[in-house]
Design a protein around this motif. Structure first.
Motif, short mmCIF file in Angstrom:
data_model
loop_
_atom_site.label_atom_id
_atom_site.label_comp_id
_atom_site.label_asym_id
_atom_site.label_seq_id
_atom_site.Cartn_x
_atom_site.Cartn_y
_atom_site.Cartn_z
N CYS A 53 0.91 -1.15 -0.01
CA CYS A 53 -0.06 0.15 -0.09
C CYS A 53 0.94 1.42 0.06
N GLY A 54 2.26 1.14 0.19
CA GLY A 54 2.87 2.22 0.39
C GLY A 54 3.20 3.29 1.37
N ILE A 55 2.22 2.59 2.65
CA ILE A 55 2.31 3.91 3.56
C ILE A 55 3.21 3.24 4.58
N GLU A 56 3.81 4.41 5.43
CA GLU A 56 4.89 4.11 6.30
C GLU A 56 4.42 3.20 7.43
N LYS A 63 4.17 -7.14 9.51
CA LYS A 63 2.80 -7.04 8.86
C LYS A 63 2.48 -5.71 8.75
N CYS A 64 1.88 -5.19 7.64
CA CYS A 64 1.26 -3.92 7.48
C CYS A 64 0.03 -3.68 8.32
N MET A 65 0.45 -2.50 9.15
CA MET A 65 -1.05 -2.26 9.91
C MET A 65 -1.99 -1.40 9.46
N TRP A 70 1.55 -8.96 4.58
CA TRP A 70 2.84 -9.30 5.16
C TRP A 70 3.77 -8.36 4.48
N VAL A 71 4.67 -7.90 4.99
CA VAL A 71 5.96 -7.10 4.62
C VAL A 71 6.79 -8.32 3.67
N GLU A 72 7.12 -9.23 3.88
CA GLU A 72 7.84 -10.18 3.10
C GLU A 72 7.24 -11.40 3.62
N GLU A 73 7.23 -12.42 2.35
CA GLU A 73 6.52 -13.67 2.41
C GLU A 73 7.34 -14.53 3.47
N SER A 74 8.75 -14.61 3.52
CA SER A 74 9.61 -15.25 4.23
C SER A 74 9.50 -15.01 5.65
N LEU A 75 8.81 -13.54 6.06
CA LEU A 75 8.54 -13.19 7.42
C LEU A 75 7.20 -14.05 7.84
#
Length: 149
Positions: A53-56, A63-65, A70-75
């Motif tokens: 989504c590009g939000i900080e 994980k983006c709130m 998920w920020v990365e699939e491996s995470l």
């Protein structure tokens, strides 16, 4: 007569509320993550942005709130793997059916002592006989106390 700062209050406010795009040098709002002039994503040196989504987001976020991705699939895989390895935090009291801490010896709700349950199938025969024998002796003792012998 001293004139002081020649900038107007509006110019001072604009300076505080805007920043320059590092790509086109256009003025953009201080919280902007994408430049409205050139369309480039604007990242601060210490900032981390969600790839979806590009939000900080916080630097240590997995994980983006905002969008929940998920920020990365491996995470995601590591998180799920660690969650499966965790021991449960709570268990149910066998007397009042309330949740208590997994290692609790006494229920904080009803006050009953919670004994660790032993699976007799996992115990060898001599040990099983000893446990059963002790339970029988304890039962006979309790029965004698009740009868008064």
């Amino acid at each position: 007569m001293y004139q002081g700062n020649s900038k107007t209050a509006q110019e001072n406010l604009d300076e505080v509320l805007t920043k320059s795009c590092p790509y086109c040098r256009g003025k953009i709002p201080i919280k902007a993550v994408k430049c409205m002039h050139c369309g480039e994503w604007v990242k601060e040196n210490n900032a981390k942005f969600c790839p979806h989504c590009g939000i900080e987001i916080p630097k240590k976020a997995i994980k983006c709130m905002h969008c929940g991705d998920w920020v990365e699939e491996s995470l995601k895989e590591l998180y799920i793997e660690n969650e499966l390895k965790k021991e449960p935090d709570t268990k149910l009291c066998p007397f009042c059916d309330s949740e208590v801490h997994y290692n609790a010896l006494k229920c904080k709700h009803c006050g009953e002592w919670i004994e660790k349950q032993v699976d007799l199938n996992e115990i060898t025969n001599p040990a099983k006989d000893a446990i059963i024998g002790e339970a029988v002796r304890e039962g006979i003792k309790n029965l004698r106390d009740i009868i008064g012998r």
